[in-house]
Design an enzyme around this catalytic site. Structure first.
Site, PDB file in Angstrom:
ATOM      1  N   GLY A  58     -18.066   0.613  48.840  1.00 32.95           N
ATOM      2  CA  GLY A  58     -17.886  -0.510  49.751  1.00 32.95           C
ATOM      3  C   GLY A  58     -16.741  -0.311  50.728  1.00 32.95           C
ATOM      4  O   GLY A  58     -16.474  -1.183  51.557  1.00 32.95           O
ATOM      5  N   HIS A 230     -10.489  -5.644  48.816  1.00 38.41           N
ATOM      6  CA  HIS A 230     -11.596  -6.172  48.017  1.00 38.41           C
ATOM      7  C   HIS A 230     -11.736  -7.672  48.261  1.00 38.41           C
ATOM      8  O   HIS A 230     -12.446  -8.364  47.537  1.00 38.41           O
ATOM      9  CB  HIS A 230     -11.351  -5.912  46.524  1.00 38.41           C
ATOM     10  CG  HIS A 230     -10.990  -4.502  46.234  1.00 38.41           C
ATOM     11  ND1 HIS A 230      -9.695  -4.088  46.041  1.00 38.41           N
ATOM     12  CD2 HIS A 230     -11.769  -3.397  46.151  1.00 38.41           C
ATOM     13  CE1 HIS A 230      -9.695  -2.774  45.836  1.00 38.41           C
ATOM     14  NE2 HIS A 230     -10.928  -2.335  45.902  1.00 38.41           N
ATOM     15  N   SER A 480     -31.771  -8.844  94.666  1.00 39.71           N
ATOM     16  CA  SER A 480     -32.493  -8.591  95.918  1.00 39.71           C
ATOM     17  C   SER A 480     -31.543  -8.048  96.978  1.00 39.71           C
ATOM     18  O   SER A 480     -31.906  -7.169  97.760  1.00 39.71           O
ATOM     19  CB  SER A 480     -33.198  -9.851  96.410  1.00 39.71           C
ATOM     20  OG  SER A 480     -32.293 -10.938  96.452  1.00 39.71           O
ATOM     21  N   GLY A 521     -35.124  -0.045  91.488  1.00 44.48           N
ATOM     22  CA  GLY A 521     -35.462  -1.351  90.913  1.00 44.48           C
ATOM     23  C   GLY A 521     -36.387  -1.246  89.718  1.00 44.48           C
ATOM     24  O   GLY A 521     -36.657  -2.230  89.044  1.00 44.48           O
TER      25      GLY A 521
END
Length: 605
Positions: A58, A230, A480, A521
């Site tokens: 862990g 832990h 655009s 594009g």
């Protein structure tokens, strides 16, 4: 409530499945020890000291991630946050050592166990160490207790071992790789371990695999300073602090916790600060598992800036940032600080070559440099004025009355976009985000204004399309705007590669411009974008007999724009995210704008 979300099968099998995953990633470098969750280097030289470490699982990449030349020989993996068994530790020691006394030239290099200061680890590794010695194997143990969260006065257990342990692995492994004897490796590792101070901060508590509910000990606004790896309780809880405030908390706690200097009277230790003003430091900023890399660099900046600022006046020559010893998926970080002032031996061991699976040597700010080379910015390249407006002297104008026609076309196009703002806005409110009409109007007004004040140079297509692109860049914004600017810039640069300007050349420039919009594009015909008007117009102008007029192109553009109203899906652009019923019956406003401009240009010419 739901169980916490993890990538798991049966939690009982999690550690062995993680081990199998490691073996798949490193088929040539790792071997598993039969009957045990022990990972070993595939190349063990028993003549040298082997360095083993381990503990609960862990904490990845600890401990198996440190296996490699110049670091660990192997790692003993316990269950989730649980000490490995004595039998597994002893099996690992047996795998890397020989039996035999030094007097008879046997026994090989022996084994050093690097252990974090937890009762279970100390007892189990200690028992294995003693049993190995009893078998005639050379084995020693070093205990790391770098955590500064627990007051020295609290009990006899002492400080916990946390991320500073990884630096001890590096020093011990490098000394072993040099061929040093077991006693020297052990003493180097222990004296270095005693100088490291660490402190962690958790923003959220850790939830271990298999837990039925998430650990919610830290609510939305609470953090914990000094939390263990832990999830053990820390020094104190606090409201959320900034990265700078957390760095100050961690650095000051580490410095004031200090290190034990055995020069006190009798058997007592003097406690001295972990570092002094002007010291050369190695600093590890460790991700406890669930913190983004982005935040880790912000915290590293806060920590190093504080240590090098006027208050501390230190030099941080080695900065290690990343996941070194995690607490599974805890959102948090720890800071480890060790002074290596004038200690060339330790510096050499930290910087020695190492190919451990998860280790990367620090990019060292060397003692000879007054400032970090990275503090010097590379100056931005200024474009010479003559290149900003490329010369078109070699591109002869073959179209009579070009400037008059260009100005008329631009004026007509600008006016129609200003007038059409309401209709474009109406369409875009249905199929987009409602700003297309205003964006087009802004661009059009800017072009008309610059045409009037002479900023747009309509005498030749190279400066015309370049200055048009500048006008669009300064006014439109949005996708655009960028695409139209790209189109104009492509049309301008096309003519720089030509020797003359002809009507067919203008068509080819338009062709290149439309292709640029499509390429950058990432859209094409049928995408429900402005290209659905641009491509039909282009097709007309490219007709082989050259018969396609601008009026034909304008008609084709209008048909293409009208056709977008029947397209029930959009693969690019503003409508890509909308459902079919939202699109039906409304044309794409970008395509409509192109059709309006083409119609106005045809009318003006």
């Amino acid at each position: 409530s739901h169980p916490p979300k993890k990538f798991l099968n049966d939690p009982q099998d999690a550690v062995s499945e993680m081990v199998r995953g490691m073996l798949l990633q490193y088929p040539n470098r790792l071997r598993k020890l039969s009957n045990h969750n022990v990972l070993l280097s595939s190349s063990i030289d028993k003549r040298r000291v082997s360095v083993l470490s381990g503990g609960g699982s862990g904490h990845e990449p600890s401990h198996a991630g440190w296996i490699g030349d110049g670091m660990l020989t192997g790692a003993i993996l316990g269950g989730m946050f649980a000490s490995p068994s004595v039998s597994s530790i002893l099996a690992a020691v047996r795998a890397v050592t020989d039996i035999g006394s030094e007097e008879k030239g046997g026994g090989g290099g022996g084994c050093l166990l690097v252990v974090k200061n937890y009762t279970g680890d100390r007892l189990n590794f200690g028992m294995a160490c003693e049993q190995a010695n009893a078998e005639g194997r050379k084995c020693r143990m070093v205990v790391v207790a770098d955590d500064c969260a627990v007051p020295r006065t609290k009990g006899v257990t002492g400080a916990r071992g946390v991320a500073g342990t990884v630096l001890v692995h590096k020093v011990a492994g490098a000394a072993a790789a040099e061929g040093k004897g077991l006693d020297e490796v052990a003493e180097l590792a222990q004296s270095f371990a005693n100088r490291i101070g660490s402190l962690g901060v958790a923003l959220s508590a850790v939830t271990v695999p298999g837990a039925s509910v998430a650990n919610d000990r830290l609510d939305g606004g609470t953090i914990e300073i000094g939390l263990g790896i832990h999830g053990e309780a820390g020094m104190r809880q606090s409201g959320l602090l900034s990265a700078d405030e957390l760095a100050k908390e961690m650095v000051e706690t580490v410095r004031e916790f200090g290190i034990a200097d055995a020069s006190g009277p009798g058997e007592t230790d003097n406690i001295v600060p972990n570092f002094e003003k002007g010291d050369d430091l190695a600093v590890m900023v460790n991700n406890l598992g669930g913190t983004s890399n982005f935040e880790m660099s912000i915290l590293a900046n806060s920590v190093v800036s504080l240590l090098e600022g006027p208050e501390n006046g230190c030099r941080v020559g080695r900065v290690y940032v990343g996941s070194f010893m995690t607490s599974f998926d805890m959102q948090g970080a720890s800071v480890s600080v060790v002074s290596i002032t004038d200690d060339d031996r330790i510096k050499a061991l930290l910087d020695a070559p190492c190919d451990a699976l998860s280790w990367k040597n620090a990019d060292v700010w060397t003692d000879g440099d007054d400032a970090r080379p990275s503090a010097t910015e590379i100056p931005e390249v200024e474009v010479p004025a003559e290149l900003a407006t490329p010369s078109h002297d070699g591109v002869a104008m073959k179209i009579e009355g070009f400037e008059t026609m260009a100005r008329a076309a631009l004026t007509a196009a600008g006016n129609v976009l200003v007038e059409s703002e309401p209709v474009l806005t109406k369409y875009d409110t249905v199929v987009g985000d409602g700003d297309c009409g205003l964006t087009m109007e802004r661009g059009a007004r800017e072009v008309l204004s610059r045409l009037a004040n002479g900023t747009i140079d309509a005498s030749h297509p190279v400066p015309l399309f370049s200055t048009l692109a500048d006008a669009v860049s300064a006014s439109m914004g949005g996708t655009s705007g960028v695409l139209i600017e790209l189109m104009f810039r492509k049309m301008s640069t096309y003519f720089l590669s030509q020797t003359e300007v002809t009507s067919r050349g203008m068509v080819e420039a338009f062709h290149r411009g439309v292709k640029a919009v499509s390429f950058y594009g990432y859209a094409g015909r049928g995408s429900r974008t402005m290209l659905d008007a641009l491509f039909p117009a282009l097709d007309k102008l490219l007709e082989e007999d050259g018969a396609g007029t601008i009026a034909d192109a304008a008609k084709a553009a209008k048909e293409g724009a009208d056709g977008t109203a029947e397209m029930l899906s959009a693969s690019a652009g503003r409508s890509n995210y909308l459902r079919e019923e939202s699109l039906e019956g409304t044309p794409d406003p970008g395509a409509v704008a192109v059709a309006l401009v083409m119609g106005a240009v045809a009318g003006a010419l």
